[in-house]
Structure formats: C-alpha cells, structure tokens
Scaffold this active site. Structure first.
Site: not given
Lengths: 235, 104
Positions: A80, A188, A190
C-alpha cells in the site's frame, strides 16, 4: 516504519504468524538493514501523504538502506503506502494516483496470482484467485504504455484485480522490479492471515518469502532454486 | 538576491483527473454551459535566496524535477520574481519572469 505508518504492527504480526520468524520494527532514521533477510514497507500515511503519497518518505535515511538491500538482492515488499514509496523512490516504475471514483475503498477483493515463479508467490498456484483486502484512496496504477508492455512481457505484473476496483491500468494490483526481488502491491496481505479476518490468503506471501530465503535466496543464479527458477527469466 | 517563486503542478494531459471530472460534472449540474476540461492541480509558493536569477532558476527547476513534481504523472510550470526591498505582499515592481515550463 515512517511517521504516519499505521500498518506496521499488523505487518509484524502477519510475518510472525505466517513464518514463525522474528520481525523488528525499524524506524525511518535507521541507516543499516544488513541484519535482515527481507524488508517490508508497511501501509499507512507516511508524512501525512503530504505533497504526494510517499514523496517525503522517499528521502528518509532508511530508504538509502532499503535501496542497498534491493541492490544486494534481498527481498523488499512494499504494501500500500509502501508501494507508493517504492514508486516515488524509483525502485519500481509508474505511479499510484487517486482512485478513479474518488472513494477510499476498504474491502476484500479478488486478485489473480499471475505466476508462481517470484519469491513472493512460490506458495501460490499460477492463475490462482486469492482474496486480500484493499484499503486505499490512491491506488490507481499508472505508467506509460511502453512501461506497461514491458512489465507484461517480463512477467512483472504479479497481481491483478479481478474487478475494476480503482481504475488501475490493466487492472494492476502489484508489480515486481526488473530483478524480481522487489514487490509493490496495494492490497494488504497482512490483513488476510486468519480465518476471522475473512481470508488467510496473505499467509502464503510471507511463507513464499521465507521459503525463497531459506532455499538460498538467489535470483540471479536462477536455475538453482525454487520451482521454476527466478522471475528474471520472464515469460 | 531573493526571489519569490510560484510553482504550479498538475496532472499530465494523458492522465485521467477524477477530481477535475467530478467538478466538471458539478458545474454542468449547476447550469454552467460550455465549461470543460477542468483540471485540478497544486499551487506552491516559496522564497529562494541565490546570487543570480540563473542560479535561482536552476535551483527551482531541480527542486521541481526532484521533489515537487512526479514526472510519471505530473507536469509543472513556475515563475520567478525578484523580491523587492519593500515588496510586502507581492505585486511589487520586481521583474515578472515567466519561466520554465516542465516537460509535458
């Protein structure tokens, strides 16, 4: 992490969850990353996104160290805002512009894994559809046609959106550098590391990186490692 | 010598500007006819100390190329104006200098 990063803890937890490895948070003033096998630039709003997203972070002391790590062949993953910083730093081509609909989109989206020859996708299947959340207002990938053609030709478009989520040219969600050891992506991973998050598809990105490093982590050598050699072989 | 500098940065013509597009549609909704090609950019001011106008010009150009403008998506133009000794608030008698326009 930079002043204004806000996905740093998530990245650390995602890496630990996926790999069991240690991960340290490194402040933007650090100038040496020699101790690390891989570097992750987390999401957020570094320096308030002033001027342009990533435009100020690019001049942080740590970015010189990130550049050296990339040149040494270490893995660098920009998520990002981290992707935006990598383009502003010219470690990746192109730029990320305001979404075409002007909305900040925060939702789970489907991505196509274009191939599994990169250090970041070893644990995926080529062409596999995975679900990873996006969370951005400025993720519309832009580059001129010649750059886009070269990215496609060299197998450097690694992730593509299955739907039109922000107006990215050729639906690009993530790209590699020429050598294949630097990846920038807007989604993302994560935030997709547990069932309760709605997806666990991000785990394998960190697992891929770990496998690549433990297998010797040599891209330039190509044939010696990994399933099908380095991405530098393209195609 | 001190120069007042005004820099404009805007998206290259080839890049879609969703903000400009939204404003253009709003203007049409409000009944303004014949308004088109709305583009939204940035305007920046700064003061530059240099020994000559050429030196100031070179410094500003470098600043634009390195920092203020991302040539992948943007272009820029700037003007230099010699800051007058008592030119508080601009508009003084400094030489208006329409200066470089960035690469398109």
């Amino acid at each position: 992490m930079f002043p204004g990063s806000n996905c740093d803890e998530d990245a650390v937890k995602g890496i630990r969850t996926a790999t069991g490895d240690a991960a340290d948070l490194i402040w933007h003033t650090a100038d040496n990353l020699d101790a690390y096998d891989a570097v992750v630039l987390p999401g957020g709003f570094s320096y308030g996104d002033y001027l342009r997203c990533g435009a100020i972070a690019r001049f942080s002391p740590v970015m010189a160290a990130v550049r050296r790590a990339a040149e040494a062949g270490k893995l660098v993953l920009g998520i990002c805002n981290g992707f935006q910083i990598l383009t502003e730093s010219h470690l990746l081509p192109g730029a990320l512009l305001r979404n075409e609909h002007l909305q900040f989109r925060c939702e789970l989206v489907e991505l196509v894994v274009e191939h599994a020859r990169s250090p970041f996708t070893l644990a995926y299947q080529p062409g596999e559809v995975i679900r990873i959340p996006i969370s951005h207002g400025e993720g519309r990938y832009h580059a001129d046609e010649a750059v886009l053609d070269e990215l496609e030709r060299a197998g450097r478009v690694l992730f593509r959106y299955r739907q039109r989520v922000n107006g990215s040219l050729r639906d690009i969600a993530g790209i590699l550098n020429e050598r294949g050891n630097v990846l920038g992506l807007m989604p993302h991973p994560e935030r997709a590391v547990a069932a309760w998050m709605g997806s666990e598809d991000g785990l394998r990105m960190f697992e891929s990186m770990r496998r690549f490093v433990t297998d010797g982590g040599l891209l330039a050598a190509g044939a010696g490692h990994g399933a099908e050699g380095g991405v530098a072989h393209g195609g | 010598m001190r120069f007042d500098v005004r820099v404009r940065v805007w998206l290259k013509p080839s890049v879609f500007d969703p903000q400009g597009h939204a404003v253009e549609r709003a203007l049409a909704t409000l009944g303004y006819e014949g308004v088109g090609r709305v583009r939204i950019g940035k305007y920046m001011e700064m003061s530059v100390e240099a020994s000559s106008e050429a030196e100031a010009d070179a410094m500003v150009r470098e600043i634009c190329d390195r920092v203020l403008c991302n040539p992948v998506m943007e272009t820029y133009a700037y003007e230099l104006r010699l800051a007058g000794p008592d030119a508080a608030g601009g508009g003084g008698d400094g030489l208006a200098k329409p200066a470089g326009v960035g690469q398109s």
